[in-house]
Design an enzyme around this catalytic site. Sequence first.
Site, PDB file in Angstrom:
ATOM      1  CG  HIS A   3      -0.337  -0.124   2.529  1.00  0.00           C
ATOM      2  ND1 HIS A   3      -1.066  -0.236   3.682  1.00  0.00           N
ATOM      3  CD2 HIS A   3       0.950  -0.158   2.920  1.00  0.00           C
ATOM      4  CE1 HIS A   3      -0.267  -0.319   4.720  1.00  0.00           C
ATOM      5  NE2 HIS A   3       0.979  -0.272   4.281  1.00  0.00           N
ATOM      6  CG  ASN A   4      -0.355   4.646   0.995  1.00  0.00           C
ATOM      7  OD1 ASN A   4      -0.885   3.972   1.874  1.00  0.00           O
ATOM      8  ND2 ASN A   4      -0.944   5.691   0.444  1.00  0.00           N
TER       9      ASN A   4
END
Length: 332
Positions: free
Chosen positions: A243-244
């Site tokens: 994520h991210n």
Amino acid sequence: MKAFTIQEINNVLLGEIVGNYTAKITAPEQLEVATNTEISFIGNKKYEKLWHDSKAGVAVVNQDIAIEPGENRAFIKVKNADLAMSQVLELFAPPTPVFKINIHPTAVIDETAIIGAGAKIGANSYIGPNVSIGENCTIYPNVTILDESTIGKNTVIWPGAVIRERCHVGAHCILHPNAVIGADGFGFRPCPEKGLVKIPQIGNVIIGNGVEIGANSCVDRGKFSSTVLGDGCKIDNLVQIGHNSKLGRFCIMAGNSGLAGSVTLGNGVIIGGSASIKDHTTIGDGAIIGAGSGVAGDVEAGKTMLGYPAVEARDALRQWATLKRLTNNPNK
């Protein structure tokens, strides 16, 4: 069955024909097993020695080739044999699976979804509310595209792929079977009362144009904002992108490699097979991470890293050479 003369193939490659070959070429094949009606390639001078024992009638070769093709055989000399061979493979490529009708009657398409002209949607696929699918997309059977996601024009999504809610896939992309875009990021925190508490992942995934994602690979949604893959990235099978994470343009990740959360890759970064990158790490433009390496800190642009933990390639090779000497000579 497709078959071409050497001149027809060279009309595409725009190379130089050396030698004499008059039969029709029926297929491309690797040098060691090709027959006299098949075309192969020599992309490096070290493979010249294989030509003598090969039965291939024609080979696409680099311009620096030092050998002659021989009787009733020919070379097509080009600047880059690897790239030229990709054009040959396109010539011989069989047709993709056929859609008898553009939208299969078993596909479930929400009334609010927008389907572009020429798009094809296969059996048992699900297209959720407010989804937008661009012109000439091909959605094969059993694909799931959830609410408010968008798919750019001419993108191909193979069976079993899942694009979760609010994710965006660019134009001219390819998602291979069972790729998952927008699964929850891996976020948990210890809690005295509950053990582990799940951290909500409320972001999404944004994928640029011309991106290819391999079978069974996963791109997790961001915790706050977006996980981003830049234009032209190529992701192999069984790859995990946390994520991210932010990938620049034209990055390559080989099979079984993985990025933890919030990793940043510059443009043109290459991640070798089974390499792993620690969270919140930045890898600069053009850096190369060798297969099986473990990166625990930032990497400067253009560096090549090897080993576990990863160090600069020249240092890793020196360490390995020293270890080998010690192993071979334990008393020294």
